[in-house]
Write a protein that holds these residues in place. Structure first.
Motif, PDB file in Angstrom:
ATOM      1  N   LEU A  42      14.454  -8.016   8.645  1.00 24.21           N
ATOM      2  CA  LEU A  42      13.654  -6.883   8.665  1.00 24.21           C
ATOM      3  C   LEU A  42      14.482  -5.589   9.374  1.00 24.21           C
ATOM      4  CD1 LEU A  42      10.107  -7.561   9.463  1.00 24.21           C
ATOM      5  CD2 LEU A  42      10.920  -7.281   7.162  1.00 24.21           C
ATOM      6  N   THR A  43      14.631  -4.527   8.408  1.00 24.41           N
ATOM      7  CA  THR A  43      15.322  -3.330   9.075  1.00 24.41           C
ATOM      8  C   THR A  43      14.155  -2.356   9.552  1.00 24.41           C
ATOM      9  OG1 THR A  43      15.260  -2.169   6.945  1.00 24.41           O
ATOM     10  CG2 THR A  43      17.139  -3.561   7.255  1.00 24.41           C
ATOM     11  N   LYS A  44      14.873  -1.425  10.082  1.00 25.40           N
ATOM     12  CA  LYS A  44      13.748  -0.498  10.589  1.00 25.40           C
ATOM     13  C   LYS A  44      13.081   0.300   9.470  1.00 25.40           C
ATOM     14  CE  LYS A  44      14.500   2.388  14.383  1.00 25.40           C
ATOM     15  NZ  LYS A  44      15.357   3.217  15.308  1.00 25.40           N
ATOM     16  N   ASP A  45      13.766   0.450   8.483  1.00 25.07           N
ATOM     17  CA  ASP A  45      12.815   1.008   7.191  1.00 25.07           C
ATOM     18  C   ASP A  45      12.131   0.115   6.470  1.00 25.07           C
ATOM     19  OD1 ASP A  45      14.423   3.471   7.062  1.00 25.07           O
ATOM     20  OD2 ASP A  45      15.982   2.627   5.888  1.00 25.07           O
ATOM     21  N   ASP A  46      12.253  -1.088   6.534  1.00 23.48           N
ATOM     22  CA  ASP A  46      11.049  -2.284   6.354  1.00 23.48           C
ATOM     23  C   ASP A  46      10.075  -2.235   7.095  1.00 23.48           C
ATOM     24  OD1 ASP A  46      13.072  -3.372   4.344  1.00 23.48           O
ATOM     25  OD2 ASP A  46      13.888  -4.771   5.557  1.00 23.48           O
ATOM     26  N   LEU A  47      10.450  -2.103   8.361  1.00 25.59           N
ATOM     27  CA  LEU A  47       8.999  -1.977   9.310  1.00 25.59           C
ATOM     28  C   LEU A  47       8.254  -0.692   8.906  1.00 25.59           C
ATOM     29  CD1 LEU A  47      10.614  -3.076  12.733  1.00 25.59           C
ATOM     30  CD2 LEU A  47       9.123  -4.126  11.043  1.00 25.59           C
ATOM     31  N   LYS A  48       9.055   0.275   8.669  1.00 24.58           N
ATOM     32  CA  LYS A  48       8.229   1.509   8.348  1.00 24.58           C
ATOM     33  C   LYS A  48       7.273   1.323   6.982  1.00 24.58           C
ATOM     34  CE  LYS A  48      11.317   4.939  10.238  1.00 24.58           C
ATOM     35  NZ  LYS A  48      12.299   6.297  10.042  1.00 24.58           N
ATOM     36  N   ARG A  49       8.016   0.825   6.097  1.00 23.29           N
ATOM     37  CA  ARG A  49       7.312   0.586   4.806  1.00 23.29           C
ATOM     38  C   ARG A  49       6.203  -0.365   4.938  1.00 23.29           C
ATOM     39  NH1 ARG A  49      11.388  -1.660   2.326  1.00 23.29           N
ATOM     40  NH2 ARG A  49      12.587   0.151   2.429  1.00 23.29           N
ATOM     41  N   LEU A  50       6.240  -1.517   5.792  1.00 21.89           N
ATOM     42  CA  LEU A  50       5.347  -2.337   6.097  1.00 21.89           C
ATOM     43  C   LEU A  50       4.143  -1.874   6.796  1.00 21.89           C
ATOM     44  CD1 LEU A  50       4.533  -5.476   5.678  1.00 21.89           C
ATOM     45  CD2 LEU A  50       5.611  -5.929   8.248  1.00 21.89           C
ATOM     46  N   LYS A  51       4.325  -0.942   7.825  1.00 20.04           N
ATOM     47  CA  LYS A  51       3.241  -0.322   8.476  1.00 20.04           C
ATOM     48  C   LYS A  51       2.609   0.680   7.420  1.00 20.04           C
ATOM     49  CE  LYS A  51       2.589   2.430  12.652  1.00 20.04           C
ATOM     50  NZ  LYS A  51       3.460   3.454  13.690  1.00 20.04           N
ATOM     51  N   GLN A  53       2.208  -0.003   4.276  1.00 21.43           N
ATOM     52  CA  GLN A  53       1.463  -0.693   3.027  1.00 21.43           C
ATOM     53  C   GLN A  53       0.529  -1.753   3.510  1.00 21.43           C
ATOM     54  OE1 GLN A  53       5.119  -2.459   0.896  1.00 21.43           O
ATOM     55  NE2 GLN A  53       5.573  -0.557   0.116  1.00 21.43           N
ATOM     56  N   ASP A  54       1.117  -2.556   4.896  1.00 22.80           N
ATOM     57  CA  ASP A  54       0.153  -3.588   5.079  1.00 22.80           C
ATOM     58  C   ASP A  54       0.089  -3.642   6.595  1.00 22.80           C
ATOM     59  OD1 ASP A  54      -1.265  -5.926   5.728  1.00 22.80           O
ATOM     60  OD2 ASP A  54      -0.246  -7.129   4.365  1.00 22.80           O
ATOM     61  N   PRO A  55      -0.647  -2.707   7.216  1.00 25.27           N
ATOM     62  CA  PRO A  55      -0.507  -2.370   8.701  1.00 25.27           C
ATOM     63  C   PRO A  55      -1.167  -3.767   9.413  1.00 25.27           C
ATOM     64  CG  PRO A  55      -2.120  -0.782   7.589  1.00 25.27           C
ATOM     65  CD  PRO A  55      -1.510  -1.662   6.503  1.00 25.27           C
ATOM     66  N   PHE A  56      -2.040  -4.743   8.904  1.00 25.94           N
ATOM     67  CA  PHE A  56      -2.270  -5.938   9.506  1.00 25.94           C
ATOM     68  C   PHE A  56      -1.084  -6.686   9.630  1.00 25.94           C
ATOM     69  CE2 PHE A  56      -6.809  -4.429   8.789  1.00 25.94           C
ATOM     70  CZ  PHE A  56      -7.436  -5.047   9.990  1.00 25.94           C
ATOM     71  N   LEU A  57      -0.293  -6.930   8.631  1.00 21.49           N
ATOM     72  CA  LEU A  57       0.804  -7.647   8.811  1.00 21.49           C
ATOM     73  C   LEU A  57       1.857  -7.002   9.596  1.00 21.49           C
ATOM     74  CD1 LEU A  57       2.489  -9.935   7.711  1.00 21.49           C
ATOM     75  CD2 LEU A  57       3.284  -8.778   5.784  1.00 21.49           C
ATOM     76  N   TYR A  58       1.880  -5.812   9.674  1.00 20.76           N
ATOM     77  CA  TYR A  58       2.842  -5.151  10.684  1.00 20.76           C
ATOM     78  C   TYR A  58       2.417  -5.450  11.969  1.00 20.76           C
ATOM     79  CZ  TYR A  58       5.193  -1.257  12.933  1.00 20.76           C
ATOM     80  OH  TYR A  58       5.960  -0.434  14.061  1.00 20.76           O
ATOM     81  N   PHE A  59       1.145  -5.065  12.358  1.00 21.32           N
ATOM     82  CA  PHE A  59       0.840  -5.464  13.643  1.00 21.32           C
ATOM     83  C   PHE A  59       0.584  -6.927  13.865  1.00 21.32           C
ATOM     84  CE2 PHE A  59      -0.178  -0.721  13.576  1.00 21.32           C
ATOM     85  CZ  PHE A  59       0.288  -0.636  14.717  1.00 21.32           C
TER      86      PHE A  59
END
Length: 142
Positions: A42-51, A53-59
């Motif tokens: 995962l990159t920083k951009d992937d994390l931003k996108r994940l946050k 698109q899917d906050p539950f997966l992110y957190f």
């Protein structure tokens, strides 16, 4: 004959009472497909996108949740299983549907305790250096 006013109220209430069934976590439900990600790439951009698109997966990612709790940026090395302060986290994470941000005070203060210990160590080293410098000056003066 004295009538009991409560018996009449209870009878009326019982006649109008409805029953609702609310499914709980322990009851069998339709199994949803588990969402699992590997955080190693995962990159920083992937994390931003994940946050977004899917906050539950992110957190659901422990490193991300800890960073949020401590109001810090996400440590990408820790996220990817590299070197960082603390135990090595698992790099595969399963999406959670319920996320708690509660944690024990010791966990919140753990980094602060480490910082205090480092500060104490620096002070101790400086004191030793001052003592050594004073001894050198005293020997030179003699």
């Amino acid at each position: 004959c004295i009538s009991n006013p409560w018996s009449m109220a209870n009878k009326t209430h019982a006649e109008t009472m409805n029953t609702f069934t609310v499914p709980t976590k322990g009851e069998p439900t339709v199994q949803k497909k588990k969402v699992i990600i590997d955080t190693r790439k995962l990159t920083k951009d992937d994390l931003k996108r994940l946050k977004k698109q899917d906050p539950f997966l992110y957190f659901s990612i422990p490193t991300v949740r800890t960073a949020a709790l401590l109001n810090r940026d996400v440590d990408l090395k820790a996220l990817q299983g590299g070197q960082h302060s603390g135990p090595t986290p698992a790099t595969t994470v399963e999406r959670r549907s319920c996320i708690s941000f509660e944690c024990h005070t010791d966990l919140l203060l753990e980094d602060r305790f480490d910082e205090i210990a480092e500060f104490d160590s620096i002070i101790h080293q400086m004191q030793l250096l001052l003592v050594k410098t004073n001894r050198t000056r005293n020997h030179a003066a003699e």
